[in-house]
Design a protein around this motif. Sequence first.
Motif, PDB file in Angstrom:
ATOM      1  N   UNK A  55       0.846  -1.188   0.000  1.00  0.00           N
ATOM      2  CA  UNK A  55       0.000   0.000   0.000  1.00  0.00           C
ATOM      3  C   UNK A  55       0.877   1.231   0.000  1.00  0.00           C
ATOM      4  N   UNK A  56       0.661   2.124  -0.963  1.00  0.00           N
ATOM      5  CA  UNK A  56       1.408   3.373  -1.036  1.00  0.00           C
ATOM      6  C   UNK A  56       1.026   4.324   0.095  1.00  0.00           C
ATOM      7  N   UNK A  57      -0.119   4.111   0.716  1.00  0.00           N
ATOM      8  CA  UNK A  57      -0.546   4.951   1.834  1.00  0.00           C
ATOM      9  C   UNK A  57      -0.296   4.272   3.173  1.00  0.00           C
ATOM     10  N   UNK A  58       0.434   3.147   3.165  1.00  0.00           N
ATOM     11  CA  UNK A  58       0.739   2.389   4.381  1.00  0.00           C
ATOM     12  C   UNK A  58      -0.518   1.882   5.079  1.00  0.00           C
ATOM     13  N   UNK A  59      -1.563   1.619   4.309  1.00  0.00           N
ATOM     14  CA  UNK A  59      -2.763   0.998   4.886  1.00  0.00           C
ATOM     15  C   UNK A  59      -2.413  -0.418   5.335  1.00  0.00           C
ATOM     16  N   UNK A  60      -2.934  -0.865   6.479  1.00  0.00           N
ATOM     17  CA  UNK A  60      -2.605  -2.218   6.963  1.00  0.00           C
ATOM     18  C   UNK A  60      -3.219  -3.281   6.070  1.00  0.00           C
ATOM     19  N   UNK A  61      -2.631  -4.468   6.018  1.00  0.00           N
ATOM     20  CA  UNK A  61      -3.222  -5.547   5.214  1.00  0.00           C
ATOM     21  C   UNK A  61      -4.567  -5.958   5.793  1.00  0.00           C
ATOM     22  N   UNK A  62      -5.496  -6.344   4.953  1.00  0.00           N
ATOM     23  CA  UNK A  62      -6.813  -6.750   5.455  1.00  0.00           C
ATOM     24  C   UNK A  62      -6.706  -8.024   6.290  1.00  0.00           C
ATOM     25  N   UNK A  63      -7.541  -8.123   7.320  1.00  0.00           N
ATOM     26  CA  UNK A  63      -7.533  -9.305   8.182  1.00  0.00           C
ATOM     27  C   UNK A  63      -8.175 -10.500   7.504  1.00  0.00           C
ATOM     28  N   UNK A  64      -9.088 -10.236   6.584  1.00  0.00           N
ATOM     29  CA  UNK A  64      -9.813 -11.323   5.907  1.00  0.00           C
ATOM     30  C   UNK A  64      -9.954 -10.982   4.433  1.00  0.00           C
ATOM     31  N   UNK A  65      -9.713 -11.973   3.572  1.00  0.00           N
ATOM     32  CA  UNK A  65      -9.809 -11.786   2.136  1.00  0.00           C
ATOM     33  C   UNK A  65     -10.655 -12.899   1.546  1.00  0.00           C
ATOM     34  N   UNK A  66     -11.588 -12.527   0.656  1.00  0.00           N
ATOM     35  CA  UNK A  66     -12.376 -13.526  -0.067  1.00  0.00           C
ATOM     36  C   UNK A  66     -12.221 -13.264  -1.559  1.00  0.00           C
ATOM     37  N   UNK A  67     -12.358 -14.324  -2.362  1.00  0.00           N
ATOM     38  CA  UNK A  67     -12.310 -14.178  -3.811  1.00  0.00           C
ATOM     39  C   UNK A  67     -13.633 -13.614  -4.310  1.00  0.00           C
ATOM     40  N   UNK A  68     -13.566 -12.782  -5.320  1.00  0.00           N
ATOM     41  CA  UNK A  68     -14.769 -12.165  -5.866  1.00  0.00           C
ATOM     42  C   UNK A  68     -14.643 -12.063  -7.377  1.00  0.00           C
ATOM     43  N   UNK A  69     -15.789 -12.141  -8.057  1.00  0.00           N
ATOM     44  CA  UNK A  69     -15.803 -11.981  -9.513  1.00  0.00           C
ATOM     45  C   UNK A  69     -17.101 -11.293  -9.924  1.00  0.00           C
ATOM     46  N   UNK A  70     -17.426 -11.363 -11.211  1.00  0.00           N
ATOM     47  CA  UNK A  70     -18.552 -10.607 -11.756  1.00  0.00           C
ATOM     48  C   UNK A  70     -19.906 -11.062 -11.236  1.00  0.00           C
ATOM     49  N   UNK A  71     -19.968 -12.196 -10.568  1.00  0.00           N
ATOM     50  CA  UNK A  71     -21.239 -12.657 -10.006  1.00  0.00           C
ATOM     51  C   UNK A  71     -21.598 -11.918  -8.716  1.00  0.00           C
ATOM     52  N   UNK A  72     -20.639 -11.241  -8.123  1.00  0.00           N
ATOM     53  CA  UNK A  72     -20.886 -10.547  -6.859  1.00  0.00           C
ATOM     54  C   UNK A  72     -21.635  -9.250  -7.123  1.00  0.00           C
ATOM     55  N   UNK A  73     -22.777  -9.075  -6.453  1.00  0.00           N
ATOM     56  CA  UNK A  73     -23.562  -7.855  -6.597  1.00  0.00           C
ATOM     57  C   UNK A  73     -22.992  -6.750  -5.718  1.00  0.00           C
ATOM     58  N   UNK A  74     -23.266  -5.507  -6.123  1.00  0.00           N
ATOM     59  CA  UNK A  74     -22.687  -4.368  -5.417  1.00  0.00           C
ATOM     60  C   UNK A  74     -23.138  -4.289  -3.964  1.00  0.00           C
ATOM     61  N   UNK A  75     -24.406  -4.592  -3.686  1.00  0.00           N
ATOM     62  CA  UNK A  75     -24.890  -4.525  -2.301  1.00  0.00           C
ATOM     63  C   UNK A  75     -24.173  -5.530  -1.417  1.00  0.00           C
ATOM     64  N   UNK A  76     -23.977  -6.740  -1.935  1.00  0.00           N
ATOM     65  CA  UNK A  76     -23.269  -7.759  -1.165  1.00  0.00           C
ATOM     66  C   UNK A  76     -21.804  -7.363  -0.970  1.00  0.00           C
ATOM     67  N   UNK A  77     -21.200  -6.816  -2.012  1.00  0.00           N
ATOM     68  CA  UNK A  77     -19.808  -6.373  -1.893  1.00  0.00           C
ATOM     69  C   UNK A  77     -19.687  -5.262  -0.855  1.00  0.00           C
ATOM     70  N   UNK A  78     -20.659  -4.350  -0.844  1.00  0.00           N
ATOM     71  CA  UNK A  78     -20.618  -3.251   0.127  1.00  0.00           C
ATOM     72  C   UNK A  78     -20.734  -3.769   1.547  1.00  0.00           C
ATOM     73  N   UNK A  79     -21.578  -4.765   1.765  1.00  0.00           N
ATOM     74  CA  UNK A  79     -21.697  -5.350   3.113  1.00  0.00           C
ATOM     75  C   UNK A  79     -20.371  -5.962   3.547  1.00  0.00           C
ATOM     76  N   UNK A  80     -19.709  -6.658   2.638  1.00  0.00           N
ATOM     77  CA  UNK A  80     -18.455  -7.317   2.994  1.00  0.00           C
ATOM     78  C   UNK A  80     -17.365  -6.297   3.332  1.00  0.00           C
ATOM     79  N   UNK A  81     -17.181  -5.287   2.491  1.00  0.00           N
ATOM     80  CA  UNK A  81     -16.104  -4.326   2.778  1.00  0.00           C
ATOM     81  C   UNK A  81     -16.432  -3.503   4.025  1.00  0.00           C
ATOM     82  N   UNK A  82     -17.721  -3.282   4.297  1.00  0.00           N
ATOM     83  CA  UNK A  82     -18.112  -2.553   5.501  1.00  0.00           C
ATOM     84  C   UNK A  82     -17.790  -3.345   6.764  1.00  0.00           C
ATOM     85  N   UNK A  83     -17.719  -4.674   6.623  1.00  0.00           N
ATOM     86  CA  UNK A  83     -17.363  -5.539   7.749  1.00  0.00           C
ATOM     87  C   UNK A  83     -15.859  -5.766   7.861  1.00  0.00           C
TER      88      UNK A  83
END
Length: 376
Positions: free
Chosen positions: A7-35
């Motif tokens: 990260x160029x802004x020295x943001x910490x690495x995420x604690x949890x990572x999931x794979x995502x592709x074009x099947x993921x809807x924006x609302x579901x993606x927003x819930x995940x990143x908000x968590x």
Amino acid sequence: MTARWHSETDAPPPARVVLADDRLRADAAHRLISQGTALLWQGDYHGARQLLTALARRAEREARPPRSADPTTPGEAFRDQRRERARTAGLLGRLVVRLEADHALLLRRAPDVRQACREAYGPSDGPRVVALRELLGILGAWQWHERGVHVPALGARVHPHYGVFAPVRGEYVDLVARAPLPTAALGHGSAFDLGTGTGVLAAVLARRGVGRVLVTDANPRALVCALDNARRLGLTDRVRPAGTGLYPSGGRRAGLVVCNPPWLPAEPTSALEQGVYDPGGRMLHGFLGGLADRLAPGGEGWLILSDLAERLDLRSRADLRTAFAAAGLRVVGRLDTRPRHRRATEAAPRTDVRAVDPLRAARAAEVTSLWRLAPV
């Protein structure tokens, strides 16, 4: 499959990572990143860009109310806006992609990002995971570098490097192009350009007849950038690097010392923001405090500074005048200009209240000045 987090802004690495592709809807993606979950994108490149735009809209709709007791004052509106932007950047930074060991991005319909990433990251030390938002910024910076920024005062283009602030606000360059030069800087005289960035001001001074311009910048990338632009403009014999300190070492004096410090006294959150934010006015006060001892007889110091900080209640005009006096300096002249950038001139939006910039009035009234200073 492993890769190093970057990260160029020295943001910490995420604690949890999931794979995502074009099947993921924006609302579901927003819930995940908000968590706090990061989404490692495996789908179409343009699908990822569209998702990022959709997430930005959702983050804007969920903008938090101001924390300030009186968010109507310019200073508190500025601080609230920065906090909200930092929160949004943190959310959007959780949509991430993997770059291969050669900086390649192996997504469907992805552009070739290798050259832009080499410019930003240097030689690769293996695969890395980066925020898509950061990668888009790198691609944008590479386009600026390739295309360049036209500078009317030079009649040529200046090419910013990654991490170096582009001279898109030409009014401050115009001030340097028309201010009367002190005789001590002409012919065999010299000038210092402190915090040179792309080297645009150094190039303008050299073109105006200053014998030699020594450039400094705390960012080593900027020194490389300034010398590259001097080469492009045929000025390598007159524009020379003088290190990463504020002033050139060795106590040398010059007939002209120019400084265009970051205009707002606040903490930067990235390397590029260092061209905008000056914590506690550190560079401003460093320039003023050292100026009297670094001027040749008959020389001047030119401070190029916007009054936006004053209009945001982050600094007062009295503070600035007091700093001049404390440094043993007097004002021998001042040139003013109004900004021409989009935020200062665009009309206020009529419909979406969320789009209203609380700092619009301050930006619309902003004045940029070139203060001509000399020892008392």
